[in-house]
Design a protein around this motif. Sequence first.
Motif, PDB file in Angstrom:
ATOM      1  N   LEU A   1       0.824  -1.214   0.000  1.00 44.49           N
ATOM      2  CA  LEU A   1       0.000   0.000   0.000  1.00 44.49           C
ATOM      3  C   LEU A   1       0.856   1.261   0.000  1.00 44.49           C
ATOM      4  O   LEU A   1       0.401   2.323  -0.438  1.00 44.49           O
ATOM      5  CB  LEU A   1      -0.927   0.023   1.214  1.00 44.49           C
ATOM      6  CG  LEU A   1      -2.025  -1.030   1.259  1.00 44.49           C
ATOM      7  CD1 LEU A   1      -2.736  -0.993   2.610  1.00 44.49           C
ATOM      8  CD2 LEU A   1      -3.009  -0.825   0.118  1.00 44.49           C
ATOM      9  N   ALA A   2       2.081   1.159   0.501  1.00 45.29           N
ATOM     10  CA  ALA A   2       2.982   2.319   0.566  1.00 45.29           C
ATOM     11  C   ALA A   2       4.416   1.864   0.290  1.00 45.29           C
ATOM     12  O   ALA A   2       5.268   1.858   1.175  1.00 45.29           O
ATOM     13  CB  ALA A   2       2.877   2.995   1.922  1.00 45.29           C
ATOM     14  N   PRO A   3       4.705   1.466  -0.958  1.00 44.88           N
ATOM     15  CA  PRO A   3       6.023   0.931  -1.268  1.00 44.88           C
ATOM     16  C   PRO A   3       7.161   1.935  -1.097  1.00 44.88           C
ATOM     17  O   PRO A   3       8.311   1.538  -0.947  1.00 44.88           O
ATOM     18  CB  PRO A   3       5.896   0.483  -2.728  1.00 44.88           C
ATOM     19  CG  PRO A   3       4.749   1.249  -3.271  1.00 44.88           C
ATOM     20  CD  PRO A   3       3.839   1.502  -2.120  1.00 44.88           C
ATOM     21  N   ASP A   4       6.830   3.225  -1.101  1.00 44.76           N
ATOM     22  CA  ASP A   4       7.855   4.241  -0.876  1.00 44.76           C
ATOM     23  C   ASP A   4       8.211   4.370   0.608  1.00 44.76           C
ATOM     24  O   ASP A   4       9.223   4.971   0.960  1.00 44.76           O
ATOM     25  CB  ASP A   4       7.400   5.586  -1.424  1.00 44.76           C
ATOM     26  CG  ASP A   4       6.048   6.020  -0.874  1.00 44.76           C
ATOM     27  OD1 ASP A   4       5.211   5.139  -0.563  1.00 44.76           O
ATOM     28  OD2 ASP A   4       5.817   7.242  -0.747  1.00 44.76           O
ATOM     29  N   THR A   5       7.399   3.802   1.479  1.00 46.16           N
ATOM     30  CA  THR A   5       7.634   3.865   2.925  1.00 46.16           C
ATOM     31  C   THR A   5       8.157   2.544   3.474  1.00 46.16           C
ATOM     32  O   THR A   5       9.126   2.524   4.226  1.00 46.16           O
ATOM     33  CB  THR A   5       6.327   4.227   3.673  1.00 46.16           C
ATOM     34  OG1 THR A   5       5.885   5.508   3.225  1.00 46.16           O
ATOM     35  CG2 THR A   5       6.543   4.249   5.174  1.00 46.16           C
ATOM     36  N   TRP A   6       7.492   1.454   3.125  1.00 45.64           N
ATOM     37  CA  TRP A   6       7.815   0.146   3.699  1.00 45.64           C
ATOM     38  C   TRP A   6       8.801  -0.622   2.827  1.00 45.64           C
ATOM     39  O   TRP A   6       8.671  -0.604   1.610  1.00 45.64           O
ATOM     40  CB  TRP A   6       6.551  -0.704   3.825  1.00 45.64           C
ATOM     41  CG  TRP A   6       5.483  -0.140   4.681  1.00 45.64           C
ATOM     42  CD1 TRP A   6       4.285   0.351   4.269  1.00 45.64           C
ATOM     43  CD2 TRP A   6       5.487  -0.016   6.108  1.00 45.64           C
ATOM     44  NE1 TRP A   6       3.543   0.775   5.344  1.00 45.64           N
ATOM     45  CE2 TRP A   6       4.265   0.562   6.491  1.00 45.64           C
ATOM     46  CE3 TRP A   6       6.417  -0.336   7.101  1.00 45.64           C
ATOM     47  CZ2 TRP A   6       3.941   0.825   7.815  1.00 45.64           C
ATOM     48  CZ3 TRP A   6       6.105  -0.068   8.421  1.00 45.64           C
ATOM     49  CH2 TRP A   6       4.872   0.503   8.772  1.00 45.64           C
ATOM     50  N   PRO A   7       9.735  -1.365   3.457  1.00 45.96           N
ATOM     51  CA  PRO A   7      10.533  -2.297   2.657  1.00 45.96           C
ATOM     52  C   PRO A   7       9.592  -3.378   2.129  1.00 45.96           C
ATOM     53  O   PRO A   7       8.574  -3.670   2.748  1.00 45.96           O
ATOM     54  CB  PRO A   7      11.530  -2.873   3.672  1.00 45.96           C
ATOM     55  CG  PRO A   7      10.900  -2.669   5.010  1.00 45.96           C
ATOM     56  CD  PRO A   7      10.023  -1.458   4.887  1.00 45.96           C
ATOM     57  N   GLN A   8       9.919  -3.958   1.001  1.00 46.45           N
ATOM     58  CA  GLN A   8       9.017  -4.931   0.391  1.00 46.45           C
ATOM     59  C   GLN A   8       9.396  -6.378   0.711  1.00 46.45           C
ATOM     60  O   GLN A   8       8.691  -7.303   0.334  1.00 46.45           O
ATOM     61  CB  GLN A   8       8.940  -4.710  -1.117  1.00 46.45           C
ATOM     62  CG  GLN A   8       8.349  -3.349  -1.476  1.00 46.45           C
ATOM     63  CD  GLN A   8       6.939  -3.152  -0.945  1.00 46.45           C
ATOM     64  OE1 GLN A   8       6.024  -3.851  -1.344  1.00 46.45           O
ATOM     65  NE2 GLN A   8       6.750  -2.208  -0.035  1.00 46.45           N
TER      66      GLN A   8
ATOM     67  N   GLU B   1       9.362  -2.353  10.780  1.00 46.24           N
ATOM     68  CA  GLU B   1       9.394  -1.008  11.361  1.00 46.24           C
ATOM     69  C   GLU B   1      10.210  -0.087  10.457  1.00 46.24           C
ATOM     70  O   GLU B   1      11.191  -0.523   9.850  1.00 46.24           O
ATOM     71  CB  GLU B   1      10.038  -1.084  12.749  1.00 46.24           C
ATOM     72  CG  GLU B   1      10.084   0.242  13.473  1.00 46.24           C
ATOM     73  CD  GLU B   1      10.676   0.098  14.864  1.00 46.24           C
ATOM     74  OE1 GLU B   1       9.891   0.057  15.815  1.00 46.24           O
ATOM     75  OE2 GLU B   1      11.917   0.019  14.968  1.00 46.24           O
ATOM     76  N   VAL B   2       9.769   1.154  10.365  1.00 50.56           N
ATOM     77  CA  VAL B   2      10.504   2.169   9.611  1.00 50.56           C
ATOM     78  C   VAL B   2      10.586   3.441  10.442  1.00 50.56           C
ATOM     79  O   VAL B   2       9.753   3.681  11.319  1.00 50.56           O
ATOM     80  CB  VAL B   2       9.847   2.490   8.245  1.00 50.56           C
ATOM     81  CG1 VAL B   2       9.880   1.281   7.337  1.00 50.56           C
ATOM     82  CG2 VAL B   2       8.432   3.016   8.415  1.00 50.56           C
TER      83      VAL B   2
ATOM     84  N   SER C   1      -2.016   8.762   7.066  1.00 50.46           N
ATOM     85  CA  SER C   1      -2.418   8.137   5.807  1.00 50.46           C
ATOM     86  C   SER C   1      -2.022   6.660   5.771  1.00 50.46           C
ATOM     87  O   SER C   1      -2.781   5.824   5.273  1.00 50.46           O
ATOM     88  CB  SER C   1      -1.779   8.892   4.643  1.00 50.46           C
ATOM     89  OG  SER C   1      -2.090   8.272   3.428  1.00 50.46           O
ATOM     90  N   LEU C   2      -0.839   6.323   6.285  1.00 49.08           N
ATOM     91  CA  LEU C   2      -0.407   4.919   6.333  1.00 49.08           C
ATOM     92  C   LEU C   2      -1.437   4.069   7.064  1.00 49.08           C
ATOM     93  O   LEU C   2      -1.866   3.020   6.586  1.00 49.08           O
ATOM     94  CB  LEU C   2       0.925   4.787   7.068  1.00 49.08           C
ATOM     95  CG  LEU C   2       2.205   5.099   6.340  1.00 49.08           C
ATOM     96  CD1 LEU C   2       3.389   4.925   7.296  1.00 49.08           C
ATOM     97  CD2 LEU C   2       2.373   4.225   5.120  1.00 49.08           C
TER      98      LEU C   2
END
Length: 130
Positions: free
Chosen positions: A20-27, A52-53, A61-62
């Motif tokens: 949902l948020a690939p720019d925030t979470w590692p995949q 965790e990030v 939003s996350l």
Amino acid sequence: MTIDEAQKQAKAELRSVLELAPDTWPQDVPVPVANDCQVDGERAVQFSYYVEVEDPAEPRSLVERAGDRWEQEGYRLSKSQTEMDAATGTAYAIVARADDKPRASMAATKVRAHVSVDSVCVIGDTDDYR
């Protein structure tokens, strides 16, 4: 449900939220922690996944996006919003529960965010996974 099915279901749930948020979470899906639990009085195992990030761009939003997805998937949601100190800002949190599905939660502030997914508890021995 078998151990493999429980792990696959939990991994899929975690991946869907991370995507949902690939720019925030590692995949990448981390190696799970095996926890003891019981099914009908028998020894069983549950797998916990945690990511965790630091410094998420949009903590509210996350959490909202994860909640929207979980709601669409039939989860019951428990939401909270707590004002912390000036450095941390507002803490947004959500817990998602459903029968025969992994348990999931997410919390985020401007300092840190984490998502946690616990598999369904299934018959097995945690020692086989430690």
